[in-house]
Write a protein that holds these residues in place. Structure first.
Motif, PDB file in Angstrom:
ATOM      1  N   LEU A  77       7.684  72.303  11.315  1.00 50.21           N
ATOM      2  CA  LEU A  77       9.010  72.183  10.696  1.00 50.21           C
ATOM      3  C   LEU A  77      10.123  72.125  11.737  1.00 50.21           C
ATOM      4  O   LEU A  77      11.233  71.699  11.435  1.00 50.21           O
ATOM      5  CB  LEU A  77       9.260  73.375   9.762  1.00 50.21           C
ATOM      6  CG  LEU A  77       8.306  73.509   8.573  1.00 50.21           C
ATOM      7  CD1 LEU A  77       8.585  74.799   7.810  1.00 50.21           C
ATOM      8  CD2 LEU A  77       8.436  72.299   7.642  1.00 50.21           C
ATOM      9  N   TYR A  78       9.819  72.576  12.947  1.00 51.61           N
ATOM     10  CA  TYR A  78      10.871  72.664  13.969  1.00 51.61           C
ATOM     11  C   TYR A  78      10.901  71.462  14.908  1.00 51.61           C
ATOM     12  O   TYR A  78      11.694  71.418  15.841  1.00 51.61           O
ATOM     13  CB  TYR A  78      10.704  73.955  14.782  1.00 51.61           C
ATOM     14  CG  TYR A  78      10.827  75.175  13.913  1.00 51.61           C
ATOM     15  CD1 TYR A  78      12.059  75.582  13.431  1.00 51.61           C
ATOM     16  CD2 TYR A  78       9.702  75.895  13.542  1.00 51.61           C
ATOM     17  CE1 TYR A  78      12.181  76.681  12.607  1.00 51.61           C
ATOM     18  CE2 TYR A  78       9.803  77.003  12.715  1.00 51.61           C
ATOM     19  CZ  TYR A  78      11.048  77.386  12.256  1.00 51.61           C
ATOM     20  OH  TYR A  78      11.163  78.483  11.429  1.00 51.61           O
ATOM     21  N   ARG A  79      10.019  70.485  14.681  1.00 53.06           N
ATOM     22  CA  ARG A  79      10.062  69.330  15.576  1.00 53.06           C
ATOM     23  C   ARG A  79      11.328  68.536  15.286  1.00 53.06           C
ATOM     24  O   ARG A  79      11.817  68.487  14.155  1.00 53.06           O
ATOM     25  CB  ARG A  79       8.806  68.473  15.441  1.00 53.06           C
ATOM     26  CG  ARG A  79       8.714  67.638  14.207  1.00 53.06           C
ATOM     27  CD  ARG A  79       7.362  66.966  14.126  1.00 53.06           C
ATOM     28  NE  ARG A  79       7.196  66.291  12.855  1.00 53.06           N
ATOM     29  CZ  ARG A  79       7.420  64.997  12.673  1.00 53.06           C
ATOM     30  NH1 ARG A  79       7.819  64.256  13.682  1.00 53.06           N
ATOM     31  NH2 ARG A  79       7.249  64.433  11.501  1.00 53.06           N
ATOM     32  N   SER A  80      11.867  67.911  16.337  1.00 50.71           N
ATOM     33  CA  SER A  80      13.147  67.207  16.203  1.00 50.71           C
ATOM     34  C   SER A  80      12.914  65.735  15.923  1.00 50.71           C
ATOM     35  O   SER A  80      11.988  65.125  16.445  1.00 50.71           O
ATOM     36  CB  SER A  80      13.955  67.342  17.500  1.00 50.71           C
ATOM     37  OG  SER A  80      14.166  68.691  17.797  1.00 50.71           O
ATOM     38  N   LEU A  81      13.785  65.175  15.105  1.00 51.11           N
ATOM     39  CA  LEU A  81      13.720  63.748  14.795  1.00 51.11           C
ATOM     40  C   LEU A  81      15.054  63.118  15.159  1.00 51.11           C
ATOM     41  O   LEU A  81      16.111  63.738  15.016  1.00 51.11           O
ATOM     42  CB  LEU A  81      13.450  63.547  13.302  1.00 51.11           C
ATOM     43  CG  LEU A  81      12.077  64.004  12.797  1.00 51.11           C
ATOM     44  CD1 LEU A  81      12.062  64.060  11.272  1.00 51.11           C
ATOM     45  CD2 LEU A  81      10.996  63.057  13.290  1.00 51.11           C
ATOM     46  N   THR A  82      14.991  61.887  15.622  1.00 50.21           N
ATOM     47  CA  THR A  82      16.239  61.172  15.863  1.00 50.21           C
ATOM     48  C   THR A  82      16.791  60.730  14.515  1.00 50.21           C
ATOM     49  O   THR A  82      16.070  60.636  13.532  1.00 50.21           O
ATOM     50  CB  THR A  82      16.003  59.924  16.740  1.00 50.21           C
ATOM     51  OG1 THR A  82      15.002  59.124  16.134  1.00 50.21           O
ATOM     52  CG2 THR A  82      15.556  60.321  18.141  1.00 50.21           C
ATOM     53  N   SER A  83      18.086  60.488  14.475  1.00 49.57           N
ATOM     54  CA  SER A  83      18.692  59.982  13.252  1.00 49.57           C
ATOM     55  C   SER A  83      19.834  59.064  13.648  1.00 49.57           C
ATOM     56  O   SER A  83      20.247  59.036  14.816  1.00 49.57           O
ATOM     57  CB  SER A  83      19.215  61.137  12.394  1.00 49.57           C
ATOM     58  OG  SER A  83      20.185  61.863  13.125  1.00 49.57           O
ATOM     59  N   LYS A  84      20.344  58.326  12.684  1.00 45.40           N
ATOM     60  CA  LYS A  84      21.462  57.428  12.968  1.00 45.40           C
ATOM     61  C   LYS A  84      22.628  58.283  13.480  1.00 45.40           C
ATOM     62  O   LYS A  84      23.022  59.260  12.848  1.00 45.40           O
ATOM     63  CB  LYS A  84      21.864  56.705  11.676  1.00 45.40           C
ATOM     64  CG  LYS A  84      22.719  55.501  11.931  1.00 45.40           C
ATOM     65  CD  LYS A  84      23.023  54.776  10.644  1.00 45.40           C
ATOM     66  CE  LYS A  84      23.978  53.634  10.937  1.00 45.40           C
ATOM     67  NZ  LYS A  84      24.472  53.012   9.700  1.00 45.40           N
ATOM     68  N   GLY A  85      23.141  57.921  14.622  1.00 43.16           N
ATOM     69  CA  GLY A  85      24.239  58.705  15.209  1.00 43.16           C
ATOM     70  C   GLY A  85      23.756  59.817  16.128  1.00 43.16           C
ATOM     71  O   GLY A  85      24.557  60.471  16.786  1.00 43.16           O
ATOM     72  N   HIS A  86      22.455  60.077  16.151  1.00 43.95           N
ATOM     73  CA  HIS A  86      21.894  61.086  17.079  1.00 43.95           C
ATOM     74  C   HIS A  86      20.631  60.524  17.705  1.00 43.95           C
ATOM     75  O   HIS A  86      19.525  61.044  17.507  1.00 43.95           O
ATOM     76  CB  HIS A  86      21.575  62.385  16.337  1.00 43.95           C
ATOM     77  CG  HIS A  86      22.775  63.079  15.808  1.00 43.95           C
ATOM     78  ND1 HIS A  86      23.269  62.821  14.549  1.00 43.95           N
ATOM     79  CD2 HIS A  86      23.624  63.971  16.382  1.00 43.95           C
ATOM     80  CE1 HIS A  86      24.351  63.550  14.358  1.00 43.95           C
ATOM     81  NE2 HIS A  86      24.597  64.263  15.447  1.00 43.95           N
ATOM     82  N   ASN A  87      20.797  59.436  18.415  1.00 44.14           N
ATOM     83  CA  ASN A  87      19.607  58.771  18.975  1.00 44.14           C
ATOM     84  C   ASN A  87      19.788  58.411  20.454  1.00 44.14           C
ATOM     85  O   ASN A  87      19.170  57.476  20.941  1.00 44.14           O
ATOM     86  CB  ASN A  87      19.270  57.509  18.159  1.00 44.14           C
ATOM     87  CG  ASN A  87      20.390  56.492  18.213  1.00 44.14           C
ATOM     88  OD1 ASN A  87      21.467  56.788  18.725  1.00 44.14           O
ATOM     89  ND2 ASN A  87      20.147  55.312  17.700  1.00 44.14           N
ATOM     90  N   THR A  88      20.643  59.152  21.135  1.00 43.67           N
ATOM     91  CA  THR A  88      20.874  58.888  22.559  1.00 43.67           C
ATOM     92  C   THR A  88      20.338  60.044  23.398  1.00 43.67           C
ATOM     93  O   THR A  88      20.574  61.208  23.082  1.00 43.67           O
ATOM     94  CB  THR A  88      22.377  58.701  22.853  1.00 43.67           C
ATOM     95  OG1 THR A  88      22.859  57.624  22.050  1.00 43.67           O
ATOM     96  CG2 THR A  88      22.620  58.392  24.322  1.00 43.67           C
TER      97      THR A  88
END
Ligand SMILES: [Zn+2]
Length: 285
Positions: A77-88
């Motif tokens: 549940l704690y793994r991070s995913l990129t998202s639109k606006g948070h992908n840099t």
């Protein structure tokens, strides 16, 4: 030299989960990409190799069994995913200390960003200009090595304040040795939930500060590739040769390839995507 060669069946289990929805996720994948992953399990794969053991002190000796399969990765549940606006991915090079240590590194930040950009193909990788971190950052002279060391926890706090709004993560690089709370030194420290990491290249080689230090870009890229993948939720890998293999000494980390094995590639694929495009990308690592 010993080679750890797992049978295909043993490698297929962590790749193609026994959980029905995850297995379907794999089999729904386009044939080309499944072929890249599946071919990697075969003994004569041209893309992926079994792990070599040279010394008893190698990390793999103490950690011989792989336990982090695709299912445990996907269920975290704690793994991070990129998202639109948070992908840099931001790389903060040259964390300097004013007055105490003014020598800047010869580091080629652009080269590191280019290689990291190939590694995380599809994401944006940017470098931030050198910055001074002396205010509020604890430092010491190590009583054994007599080297200047910075407290890694303070650097993470510093990076947290500088993390841009569109960042998936920020990675700080320094040429100064680091130490954590209760240890003599540390190569780096990450905050996975905050998407931050700080790493020192000071111990990578005796002549690290020389212009002709040939190994610096591979070592740095290997470190960045590994540590950023941790922020995606990947764990140290024991399946095949892979940038995510753990290492207990520098010689061992130098042997790791600048690429992911098929199981870790499948994990990253589920977060970032674009396996096929990644392998078509120029200068891919
Ligand atoms: Zn791996």
């Amino acid at each position: 030299m010993e080679v750890i060669e797992h049978p295909v069946e043993k490698l297929r289990a962590p790749l193609v989960s026994s959980r029905r929805d995850l297995a379907e996720r794999y089999w729904q994948y386009i044939k080309k990409e499944r072929k890249v992953l599946g071919d990697g399990l075969r003994p004569n794969s041209v893309l992926f190799r079994p792990i070599s053991v040279l010394f008893d002190s190698d990390w793999i000796r103490a950690n011989p069994e792989g336990s982090h399969d695709f299912q445990s990765f996907f269920s975290n549940l704690y793994r991070s995913l990129t998202s639109k606006g948070h992908n840099t991915i931001y790389i903060q090079t040259d964390l300097l200390v004013r007055l105490v240590f003014t020598k800047t590194c010869m580091w080629n930040g652009c080269g590191l960003a280019a290689l990291s950009g190939s590694f995380y193909y599809g994401l944006v990788v940017k470098t931030l200009p050198p910055v001074t971190v002396s205010t509020g950052c604890i430092y010491r002279v190590n009583s054994y090595s007599h080297n200047l060391q910075l407290y890694s926890g303070d650097l993470l706090r510093f990076l947290n304040k500088r993390k841009p709004k569109d960042a998936f993560c920020i990675v700080g690089i320094t040429m100064i040795d680091l130490y954590p709370k209760e240890s003599n030194f540390v190569f780096g420290q990450t905050s996975l939930t905050e998407g931050m990491g700080v790493f020192s290249f000071a111990k990578y080689d005796d002549n690290f500060f020389c212009h002709n230090y040939a190994g610096r870009l591979k070592k740095g890229s290997n470190c960045c590739g590994h540590e950023i993948a941790l922020m995606f939720g990947l764990k140290p890998c024991q399946w095949l040769q892979c940038v995510m293999q753990g290492s207990d000494h520098l010689e061992e980390s130098d042997r790791h390839p600048l690429s992911l094995g098929p199981i870790c590639l499948w994990k990253l694929q589920s977060s970032v995507g674009l396996i096929t495009d990644r392998y078509k990308a120029p200068h891919v690592v």
